[in-house]
Design a protein around this motif. Structure first.
Motif, PDB file in Angstrom:
ATOM      1  N   ASP A 226     -16.622  30.166 -56.679  1.00  0.00           N
ATOM      2  CA  ASP A 226     -15.468  29.814 -56.988  1.00  0.00           C
ATOM      3  C   ASP A 226     -15.300  29.937 -58.593  1.00  0.00           C
ATOM      4  O   ASP A 226     -14.388  30.555 -59.271  1.00  0.00           O
ATOM      5  N   CYS A 229     -15.467  33.614 -60.058  1.00  0.00           N
ATOM      6  CA  CYS A 229     -14.477  34.450 -59.623  1.00  0.00           C
ATOM      7  C   CYS A 229     -13.228  33.981 -60.282  1.00  0.00           C
ATOM      8  O   CYS A 229     -12.331  35.121 -60.984  1.00  0.00           O
ATOM      9  N   ILE A 230     -12.883  32.901 -60.490  1.00  0.00           N
ATOM     10  CA  ILE A 230     -11.403  32.189 -61.116  1.00  0.00           C
ATOM     11  C   ILE A 230     -11.731  32.275 -62.646  1.00  0.00           C
ATOM     12  O   ILE A 230     -10.869  32.799 -63.278  1.00  0.00           O
ATOM     13  N   THR A 249     -13.773  23.748 -62.279  1.00  0.00           N
ATOM     14  CA  THR A 249     -13.735  24.490 -61.099  1.00  0.00           C
ATOM     15  C   THR A 249     -15.126  24.084 -60.298  1.00  0.00           C
ATOM     16  O   THR A 249     -15.064  23.903 -59.064  1.00  0.00           O
ATOM     17  N   GLY A 264      -7.470  23.944 -60.020  1.00  0.00           N
ATOM     18  CA  GLY A 264      -6.102  25.135 -60.021  1.00  0.00           C
ATOM     19  C   GLY A 264      -4.895  24.849 -60.788  1.00  0.00           C
ATOM     20  O   GLY A 264      -4.366  25.591 -61.602  1.00  0.00           O
ATOM     21  N   ILE A 286      -4.336  34.502 -58.431  1.00  0.00           N
ATOM     22  CA  ILE A 286      -5.862  34.666 -58.526  1.00  0.00           C
ATOM     23  C   ILE A 286      -6.395  33.368 -57.900  1.00  0.00           C
ATOM     24  O   ILE A 286      -7.382  33.592 -57.041  1.00  0.00           O
ATOM     25  N   ILE A 287      -5.892  32.203 -58.270  1.00  0.00           N
ATOM     26  CA  ILE A 287      -6.630  31.045 -57.872  1.00  0.00           C
ATOM     27  C   ILE A 287      -6.431  30.761 -56.129  1.00  0.00           C
ATOM     28  O   ILE A 287      -7.349  30.436 -55.565  1.00  0.00           O
ATOM     29  N   VAL A 290      -8.675  33.305 -54.255  1.00  0.00           N
ATOM     30  CA  VAL A 290      -9.984  32.736 -54.280  1.00  0.00           C
ATOM     31  C   VAL A 290     -10.181  31.576 -53.563  1.00  0.00           C
ATOM     32  O   VAL A 290     -11.244  31.613 -52.830  1.00  0.00           O
ATOM     33  N   GLN A 291      -9.220  30.602 -53.574  1.00  0.00           N
ATOM     34  CA  GLN A 291      -9.519  29.397 -52.825  1.00  0.00           C
ATOM     35  C   GLN A 291      -9.371  29.563 -51.228  1.00  0.00           C
ATOM     36  O   GLN A 291     -10.049  28.963 -50.461  1.00  0.00           O
TER      37      GLN A 291
END
Length: 371
Positions: A226, A229-230, A249, A264, A286-287, A290-291
């Motif tokens: 996470d 990626c974020i 994160t 987030g 994006i968040i 990804v989540q």
């Protein structure tokens, strides 16, 4: 001529069903009593659980030091101090950059509020300043009317913070003792138990420990995924404070649901303050992506491999734990489900008939109908 039901077989089947139902009912009653007892002792059980989870995270280093001739007390002390230093470093990594840009953050928040008011004043909302002022006055009046409730909530929040600090301190002390004396626990437990329990309980405990270790490793890997990626998405957008946000994160990944929402929301707020509405919406997208991938794809897949549970079982366990006990239930749902699986698999091993040893009539329960 149609076959007639055998009264003898029917009575035997009903008696077997009644006995099985009674056995299941007794097991459920005992499980409910055990859960009630755990609830009564939660002030002790919760620090113990946190201490065990921290121990699974730090035990590899302690085992390495002990394997290289370090005394158990020295190895446990060193690992505990290093853990505290790492925790303090993580807090500093988040707090120092934020404090250094606190002035810009304040100006950005003020500007963001001004932009929101301008946007609300235009179409399609057309909310004027007088309406906003009336809403603010109404909110202030409501707060004044519920001053007692606010004070009660503040006292409750303070009590929760104090309880959290006490839990953290107890968990750290328990982690130290687990690191120092953990390998001696199972032999000691074997000497205290009678009969087969002296073998069964330590074996289940050892398997449960391996399962908890796998859970912590998989959760750390998911949090790292996470964060990377974020963090890359925010870096591509040019959002400041990328490293603190990535660290936040990663840390928040260990707290289900609320942790992801908090991290987030902070990232989107920073993007809104410094980069504007467009980049904030892109950061939010994006968040969310990804989540969603993490919660519905990566986490169940990774944890199902490490814990021996199907991905659907993990999703259902988290849902059930959250509905029963909130955040704590979501946090403990997966390891509890994995531990139940460990116990169930061990019972199946002990109760199964070996392939070379056919089941005899004496092994059937009285009154039961053989398959």
């Amino acid at each position: 001529m149609p076959a007639m039901l055998s009264s003898t077989k029917t009575r035997a089947a009903l008696r077997a069903s009644a006995r099985t139902s009674l056995d299941v009912l007794l097991v459920l009653v005992m499980a409910a009593a055990a859960l009630w007892l755990l609830g009564q002792m939660w002030s002790v059980v919760w620090p113990l659980v946190v201490g065990l989870l921290l121990t699974t995270l730090t035990w590899p280093l302690a085992r390495f030091l002990r394997g290289h001739g370090w005394p158990p007390a020295l190895a446990a002390s060193t690992v505990t101090v290093l853990f505290l230093l790492v925790a303090a470093g993580v807090v500093a990594l988040i707090a120092v950059p934020v404090a250094a840009q606190s002035g810009e953050l304040t100006d950005g928040v003020t500007e963001g509020i001004h932009q929101v008011r301008q946007w609300a004043a235009g179409p399609p909302l057309n909310i004027g300043d007088d309406q906003i002022d009336k809403a603010a006055d109404a909110a202030v009046a409501r707060l004044q009317d519920s001053a007692g409730t606010v004070v009660t909530a503040a006292v409750t929040g303070l009590s929760t913070v104090v309880d959290g600090l006490v839990t953290a301190v107890l968990a750290l002390f328990l982690m130290f003792f687990f690191l120092k004396d953990g390998p001696r626990f199972l032999p000691w437990l074997s000497r205290q138990l009678p009969g087969r329990l002296a073998t069964d309980i330590p074996v289940v405990a050892a398997r449960g420990w391996d399962t908890l270790s796998a859970f912590v490793r998989s959760q750390a890997f998911v949090g790292l995924l996470d964060a990377v990626c974020i963090g890359l998405g925010l870096w591509a957008l040019g959002v400041p404070l990328v490293l603190p946000l990535a660290v936040l994160t990663f840390v928040s990944a260990f707290v289900p649901i609320v942790g992801a929402l908090f991290a987030g929301a902070v990232a989107v707020l920073i993007a809104l303050v410094f980069n504007g509405v467009t980049d904030a919406l892109i950061a939010l997208a994006i968040i969310v992506v990804v989540q969603q991938l993490e919660g519905n794809v990566f986490q169940p897949m990774i944890q199902s491999r490490g814990l021996g549970l199907h991905a659907a079982v993990i999703l259902l366990a988290v849902t059930l734990g959250g509905s029963l006990a909130g955040i704590v239930g979501s946090l403990l749902a997966v390891p509890v489900a994995a531990l139940i699986g460990v116990v169930w698999n061990y019972l199946r091993e002990q109760l199964s008939t070996p392939a070379h040893e056919p089941e005899t009539d004496e092994q059937h329960t009285d009154g039961a109908v053989p398959a």
